[in-house]
Design a protein around this motif. Structure first.
Motif, PDB file in Angstrom:
ATOM      1  N   ILE A   1      41.086  47.723  24.109  1.00 41.18           N
ATOM      2  CA  ILE A   1      40.171  46.986  24.983  1.00 41.18           C
ATOM      3  C   ILE A   1      40.469  47.315  26.445  1.00 41.18           C
ATOM      4  O   ILE A   1      39.582  47.738  27.192  1.00 41.18           O
ATOM      5  N   ILE A   2      41.712  47.116  26.840  1.00 39.95           N
ATOM      6  CA  ILE A   2      42.106  47.305  28.243  1.00 39.95           C
ATOM      7  C   ILE A   2      41.920  48.760  28.680  1.00 39.95           C
ATOM      8  O   ILE A   2      41.477  49.028  29.792  1.00 39.95           O
ATOM      9  N   SER A   3      42.211  49.707  27.798  1.00 41.93           N
ATOM     10  CA  SER A   3      42.113  51.122  28.169  1.00 41.93           C
ATOM     11  C   SER A   3      40.681  51.657  28.120  1.00 41.93           C
ATOM     12  O   SER A   3      40.429  52.785  28.548  1.00 41.93           O
ATOM     13  N   SER A   4      39.739  50.861  27.622  1.00 35.03           N
ATOM     14  CA  SER A   4      38.353  51.326  27.496  1.00 35.03           C
ATOM     15  C   SER A   4      37.630  51.435  28.837  1.00 35.03           C
ATOM     16  O   SER A   4      36.582  52.060  28.928  1.00 35.03           O
ATOM     17  N   GLY A   5      38.166  50.814  29.846  1.00 41.40           N
ATOM     18  CA  GLY A   5      37.534  50.836  31.163  1.00 41.40           C
ATOM     19  C   GLY A   5      36.682  49.608  31.395  1.00 41.40           C
ATOM     20  O   GLY A   5      36.176  48.989  30.453  1.00 41.40           O
ATOM     21  N   VAL A   6      36.535  49.263  32.645  1.00 43.29           N
ATOM     22  CA  VAL A   6      35.772  48.072  33.022  1.00 43.29           C
ATOM     23  C   VAL A   6      34.322  48.455  33.297  1.00 43.29           C
ATOM     24  O   VAL A   6      34.052  49.375  34.063  1.00 43.29           O
ATOM     25  N   LEU A   7      33.409  47.738  32.649  1.00 37.52           N
ATOM     26  CA  LEU A   7      31.983  47.917  32.919  1.00 37.52           C
ATOM     27  C   LEU A   7      31.597  47.205  34.211  1.00 37.52           C
ATOM     28  O   LEU A   7      30.972  47.781  35.089  1.00 37.52           O
ATOM     29  N   TRP A   8      31.946  45.913  34.266  1.00 42.31           N
ATOM     30  CA  TRP A   8      31.574  45.079  35.403  1.00 42.31           C
ATOM     31  C   TRP A   8      32.623  44.007  35.613  1.00 42.31           C
ATOM     32  O   TRP A   8      33.315  43.605  34.682  1.00 42.31           O
ATOM     33  N   ARG A   9      32.677  43.558  36.836  1.00 38.26           N
ATOM     34  CA  ARG A   9      33.448  42.363  37.180  1.00 38.26           C
ATOM     35  C   ARG A   9      32.433  41.371  37.741  1.00 38.26           C
ATOM     36  O   ARG A   9      31.848  41.602  38.793  1.00 38.26           O
ATOM     37  N   LEU A  10      32.215  40.300  36.971  1.00 37.06           N
ATOM     38  CA  LEU A  10      31.181  39.327  37.321  1.00 37.06           C
ATOM     39  C   LEU A  10      31.776  37.939  37.489  1.00 37.06           C
ATOM     40  O   LEU A  10      32.741  37.581  36.819  1.00 37.06           O
ATOM     41  N   TRP A  11      31.164  37.166  38.368  1.00 34.16           N
ATOM     42  CA  TRP A  11      31.473  35.746  38.444  1.00 34.16           C
ATOM     43  C   TRP A  11      30.687  35.074  37.325  1.00 34.16           C
ATOM     44  O   TRP A  11      29.513  35.376  37.099  1.00 34.16           O
ATOM     45  N   VAL A  12      31.341  34.173  36.607  1.00 32.26           N
ATOM     46  CA  VAL A  12      30.765  33.594  35.393  1.00 32.26           C
ATOM     47  C   VAL A  12      30.864  32.070  35.426  1.00 32.26           C
ATOM     48  O   VAL A  12      31.884  31.510  35.837  1.00 32.26           O
ATOM     49  N   MET A  13      29.797  31.403  34.967  1.00 32.98           N
ATOM     50  CA  MET A  13      29.810  29.940  34.839  1.00 32.98           C
ATOM     51  C   MET A  13      30.868  29.546  33.814  1.00 32.98           C
ATOM     52  O   MET A  13      30.979  30.165  32.761  1.00 32.98           O
ATOM     53  N   ARG A  14      31.598  28.522  34.116  1.00 28.77           N
ATOM     54  CA  ARG A  14      32.652  28.066  33.193  1.00 28.77           C
ATOM     55  C   ARG A  14      32.108  27.688  31.826  1.00 28.77           C
ATOM     56  O   ARG A  14      32.792  27.806  30.826  1.00 28.77           O
ATOM     57  N   GLN A  15      30.886  27.223  31.790  1.00 24.37           N
ATOM     58  CA  GLN A  15      30.269  26.827  30.520  1.00 24.37           C
ATOM     59  C   GLN A  15      30.278  27.974  29.510  1.00 24.37           C
ATOM     60  O   GLN A  15      30.369  27.757  28.314  1.00 24.37           O
ATOM     61  N   ALA A  16      30.216  29.205  30.005  1.00 30.33           N
ATOM     62  CA  ALA A  16      30.198  30.367  29.108  1.00 30.33           C
ATOM     63  C   ALA A  16      31.436  30.398  28.219  1.00 30.33           C
ATOM     64  O   ALA A  16      31.365  30.780  27.049  1.00 30.33           O
ATOM     65  N   LEU A  17      32.564  29.988  28.762  1.00 30.05           N
ATOM     66  CA  LEU A  17      33.819  30.038  28.007  1.00 30.05           C
ATOM     67  C   LEU A  17      33.825  29.080  26.817  1.00 30.05           C
ATOM     68  O   LEU A  17      34.657  29.203  25.927  1.00 30.05           O
ATOM     69  N   LYS A  18      32.889  28.147  26.816  1.00 28.49           N
ATOM     70  CA  LYS A  18      32.794  27.163  25.723  1.00 28.49           C
ATOM     71  C   LYS A  18      31.764  27.547  24.671  1.00 28.49           C
ATOM     72  O   LYS A  18      31.617  26.862  23.662  1.00 28.49           O
ATOM     73  N   GLU A  19      31.051  28.632  24.919  1.00 28.10           N
ATOM     74  CA  GLU A  19      30.008  29.053  23.972  1.00 28.10           C
ATOM     75  C   GLU A  19      30.635  29.410  22.623  1.00 28.10           C
ATOM     76  O   GLU A  19      31.700  30.020  22.582  1.00 28.10           O
ATOM     77  N   PRO A  20      29.957  29.070  21.526  1.00 22.60           N
ATOM     78  CA  PRO A  20      30.507  29.402  20.207  1.00 22.60           C
ATOM     79  C   PRO A  20      30.615  30.908  19.953  1.00 22.60           C
ATOM     80  O   PRO A  20      31.389  31.330  19.101  1.00 22.60           O
ATOM     81  N   THR A  21      29.866  31.698  20.697  1.00 22.19           N
ATOM     82  CA  THR A  21      29.932  33.151  20.531  1.00 22.19           C
ATOM     83  C   THR A  21      31.074  33.768  21.340  1.00 22.19           C
ATOM     84  O   THR A  21      31.310  34.968  21.236  1.00 22.19           O
ATOM     85  N   TRP A  22      31.770  32.959  22.141  1.00 21.51           N
ATOM     86  CA  TRP A  22      32.907  33.428  22.934  1.00 21.51           C
ATOM     87  C   TRP A  22      34.181  32.929  22.269  1.00 21.51           C
ATOM     88  O   TRP A  22      34.456  31.737  22.248  1.00 21.51           O
ATOM     89  N   GLU A  23      34.943  33.849  21.724  1.00 23.90           N
ATOM     90  CA  GLU A  23      36.179  33.509  21.011  1.00 23.90           C
ATOM     91  C   GLU A  23      37.392  33.912  21.860  1.00 23.90           C
ATOM     92  O   GLU A  23      37.492  35.057  22.298  1.00 23.90           O
ATOM     93  N   LEU A  24      38.294  32.969  22.056  1.00 26.53           N
ATOM     94  CA  LEU A  24      39.531  33.277  22.768  1.00 26.53           C
ATOM     95  C   LEU A  24      40.435  34.057  21.823  1.00 26.53           C
ATOM     96  O   LEU A  24      40.826  33.557  20.778  1.00 26.53           O
ATOM     97  N   LEU A  25      40.738  35.308  22.196  1.00 27.68           N
ATOM     98  CA  LEU A  25      41.595  36.147  21.353  1.00 27.68           C
ATOM     99  C   LEU A  25      43.066  35.930  21.654  1.00 27.68           C
ATOM    100  O   LEU A  25      43.881  35.786  20.757  1.00 27.68           O
ATOM    101  N   CYS A  26      43.407  35.978  22.945  1.00 28.07           N
ATOM    102  CA  CYS A  26      44.801  35.884  23.335  1.00 28.07           C
ATOM    103  C   CYS A  26      44.871  35.672  24.847  1.00 28.07           C
ATOM    104  O   CYS A  26      43.845  35.652  25.523  1.00 28.07           O
ATOM    105  N   GLU A  27      46.087  35.519  25.318  1.00 27.40           N
ATOM    106  CA  GLU A  27      46.329  35.465  26.755  1.00 27.40           C
ATOM    107  C   GLU A  27      47.339  36.546  27.088  1.00 27.40           C
ATOM    108  O   GLU A  27      48.283  36.774  26.333  1.00 27.40           O
ATOM    109  N   ILE A  28      47.100  37.219  28.210  1.00 27.77           N
ATOM    110  CA  ILE A  28      48.067  38.212  28.656  1.00 27.77           C
ATOM    111  C   ILE A  28      48.725  37.708  29.943  1.00 27.77           C
ATOM    112  O   ILE A  28      48.101  37.010  30.735  1.00 27.77           O
ATOM    113  N   LYS A  29      49.973  38.032  30.084  1.00 28.27           N
ATOM    114  CA  LYS A  29      50.736  37.569  31.257  1.00 28.27           C
ATOM    115  C   LYS A  29      50.542  38.481  32.453  1.00 28.27           C
ATOM    116  O   LYS A  29      50.484  38.029  33.579  1.00 28.27           O
TER     117      LYS A  29
END
Length: 145
Positions: free
Chosen positions: A44-72
């Motif tokens: 994922i990280i090595s694939s390159g960044v498409l975009w850096r966007l500002w996002v509404m916090r509500q998006a993080l609660k969408e059922p289609t958005w799954e939290l995979l992990c946290e990186i330090k």
């Protein structure tokens, strides 16, 4: 869900593909050029960044958005703020926006930059789906200089 830098999300798209995003400084996410549902964090990280966007916090609660992990450790390039542009809706004048500061700019200086705008989850999904289809995205086009 509270905002925390370093969260990696897998976003299920209507096409059945999956996209990936990494939370940066609130409210920014980096969206990666990886659509493999079984991708490893390294892929994922090595694939390159498409975009850096500002996002509404509500998006993080969408059922289609799954939290995979946290990186330090956020990759160095993603720790740096990026320049965005603004266009005054009354005067039509452009400015560059970075580090909470605006400086006057020409339209030409803004071409290729993201507009200082906050995206909703459905508009992000549309943009990701259009990217996969090789199509222009109506929301992206509407925000261009």
């Amino acid at each position: 869900m509270r905002w925390k830098t370093g969260k990696v999300f897998r976003i299920k798209l209507v096409t059945g593909a999956h996209a990936y995003a990494l939370s940066l400084k609130d409210p920014e996410l980096a969206f990666f050029n990886c659509f493999n549902p079984d991708a490893t964090l390294e892929e994922i990280i090595s694939s390159g960044v498409l975009w850096r966007l500002w996002v509404m916090r509500q998006a993080l609660k969408e059922p289609t958005w799954e939290l995979l992990c946290e990186i330090k450790k956020i990759p160095e390039p993603l720790q740096q703020e990026v320049t965005r542009f603004k266009k005054d809706p009354i005067t039509g004048k452009y400015s560059l926006y970075i580090h909470d500061q605006e400086t006057p700019a020409s339209k030409e200086q803004c071409i290729g930059l993201e507009r200082a705008a906050v995206w909703s989850s459905n508009h992000i999904s549309d943009r990701l789906n259009d990217h996969l289809a090789g199509a222009e995205n109506v929301w992206d086009v509407s925000l261009r200089p």
